[in-house]
Scaffold this active site. Sequence first.
Site, PDB file in Angstrom:
ATOM      1  CB  SER A 703      -0.970   0.000   1.189  1.00 54.52           C
ATOM      2  OG  SER A 703      -0.258   0.232   2.370  1.00 54.52           O
ATOM      3  CE  LYS A 746      -3.208   1.699   5.180  1.00 60.72           C
ATOM      4  NZ  LYS A 746      -3.182   1.148   3.829  1.00 60.72           N
TER       5      LYS A 746
END
Length: 816
Positions: A703, A746
């Site tokens: 990611s 996140k």
Amino acid sequence: MAEPKVSASGDEELQEHRPVGFEDDPSGVVVPEELSILPLRGVVIFPSAIVPLLISRGASLKLVDDCRKGDNILGLFTQKNPDDENPNAQGLFARGCAGRILKMLKYPDGSVRILVQGLKRIEIREYLQAEPYLRARVAHLQDTYTPSKDLDALQAHMVSQFAKFVSMVPYLPDELQGVVMNIKDPGRVTDLITSNLNISVDEKQDLLNSMEVRTRLEKLSTILSREIELVELGNKIQTQVQSELNKNQKEFYLRQQMRAIQKELGEGDTRSNEIEDLRKKIEDAKMPEEARKAADNELERLRLIPPESAEHSMVRTYLECLVNLPWSISTEDNLDILHARQVLDEDHYDLEKIKDRILEYLAVRKLKKDPKGPILCFVGPPGVGKTSLGRSIARAIGRRFVRISLGGVRDEAEIRGHRRTYIGSLPGRIIQSLRTAGSNNPLFMLDEIDKLGTDFRGDPASALLEVLDPEQNFTFADHYLDVPFDLSKVMFITTANYLEPVPPALRDRMEVIELAGYTEEEKLEIGKRHLIPKQIKENGLLDTNIAFEDEAILSLARSYTHEAGVRNLEREAGSVCRKVARGVTEGKTEKVIITAAKVRELLGAEKYFSEVAERTQEPGVATGLAWTPNGGEILFIEATKMAGKKGLTITGHLGDVMKESAQAALSYIRSRTDRLGIAPDFFENCDLHLHVPAGGIPKDGPSAGITMATSLASLLTGRPIHSNLAMTGEITLRGKVMPIGGVKEKVLAARRAGITTIILPKRNEKDLEDIPANVQKEMKFRFVETMDDVLDVALEPAAIPVDAKPASFPQLTVSS
Ligand code: ADP
């Protein structure tokens, strides 16, 4: 051995027990050829022997009477059948002994006692009369023998045998040994010895019959050997019996003494009390049959083992463990859903979705009345309330709560116990916790199942599987216990920081509920409603001593902690309370209002502050977002360039997937030089270095792909990245942006770090619904499909023409 029939009656039962007397050789007495015959019962009379006889039969009395009137001599012949009351000629043995009446005594009952002496062997030739008593003509018999050394030796041997025999039996006087030794004639010696032996009438008669002295000696010697052996055997048995008896008596005696001493000391019958106590406990524990049997057997064993031995304490500990288990103790469930809702609300702020899931789970349990439901698994970073939710559920349904931390458990025995053969072995944690819970249906919280290890000591996960599997856990076998325990009524809830390491077989059994972490606003509310009142109370303060302003709580959450949950927030609030408590004890009575400034005064300078703006001032540094088991994190990716030849160095403890991602990012940049305005051959004479600080922490996953590409693009174009921007997404070689996981964590981490714009893959747009509305409103989300879109959003416009200042690329220092 029975007493010998040495002094038998003439025609009655034997009466006295005393050695047969022996006169000197009476051979001088003249024995007539015709004699009255006195039948004898059970006795054989030998020459020289003096024997008392009891006379009671009419015929015999007359005979004796008549004899006394004459020469006192008569024939003494033994009956073949002692029960024959009136023996005739055929009823007597053919050989007997002539005898002389020495004395006669009459008794008032008419019976007569006579003392007779044997004179010599005789044999009946012919019966002369049968009435009133037998009379016969007799022949005198003579011993036959030839003197020889052989015969002497035989005689000496027999004499010593007899001497030994006399010394062994109590009923023969020692003088007999002397008497026997002094008789020279071998025939007389055998007669004397035979008279004194307690042997059968037949044997005696046989010895009387034999006129050959040598034969007589041999026969008697054999008989003596046998008799000695019998006595010895008898003595041996006697000694054994005696010593056995002595031992038992001694033990008994000592035990009695010990008991008396214990009683004196006031210790009483502690041992039997202990056994009795355990027996009662076994009774009360109401175990299932198998366990009961094991307990009874062990108790029996305990009774036999001396209390000082190590085994005694082992058996005792085992029994204590058995009886203390809640075999038949269970608590009543309260499945009132409204009540449960109320309890969950009291203990936890918000978490609406999660509370709903829990209530649904309880509702199903209520309707199904079947304990075999799925097992709840709370997954999320530390401090988000997983354990305390478990505690709340237990409180809501009225079950006892036990928590087992599985972090670092590598040994199967920790779950299932050690076999009892090991010294100091113990039951496993499951059984120990049941004992603590005191009921067989507690709520078991198995914490940190993701931290379960596996090594040579067995696989704790498979043991755990058995614990959690409703098909097996009703007969859970702990190695120590050795009898099955029914775990099917236990309610299991597990927790994990992340699911990845949990073995798939375990994961299959569980219904996963995720808790992502809190926003600052949520932390403020949790702090105000739960944590701070709790800390105030725990530190002994009152609301009149202290009050927190919202700003102070926010400052604690923002600048003194760096976490997804609220564990450290609670801790920091606790330290503030402690400091105030100290002031109160020192006499400061006025209420302390905790403001942001007061927090700084009490806790010192802020521990965390945003470094995003500072770090991203220069080109080549991009802010990425990562997901970790502790919640979301921001991470910086730095790129630098130096003279060299086509080298790419990647550092920062990165996993393979992340390294490959970096390669892909570079390949993308090299394929897009024209669009980015970079010299197409830039890589011919330079080396690139990508670094992800905080090198001690392992990082992996795809990611960070777009972040690495952005950092390279920024470095090579010299365009810095917007300072309040972070991104996450996977990159393909062709520059497509692929979706990633952990969006909520996140985003929350980005917000904590002061980021305002987040670049996310287009296909993650749906994940926004998990994000609290206020956060969505506050932050800008840019959804992208290609890397070109990313660079358009992220890079600031070019300030300097790239080609003009190739040497001015900054050399960034690596920091963590
Ligand atoms: P975890 O098990 O997830 O690591 P804990 O259950 O130990 O976290 O929670 C840490 C502390 O935070 C506990 O005191 C708990 O009560 C509190 N807490 C966490 N979430 C909430 C919430 N939503 N409302 C109230 N208190 C909470």
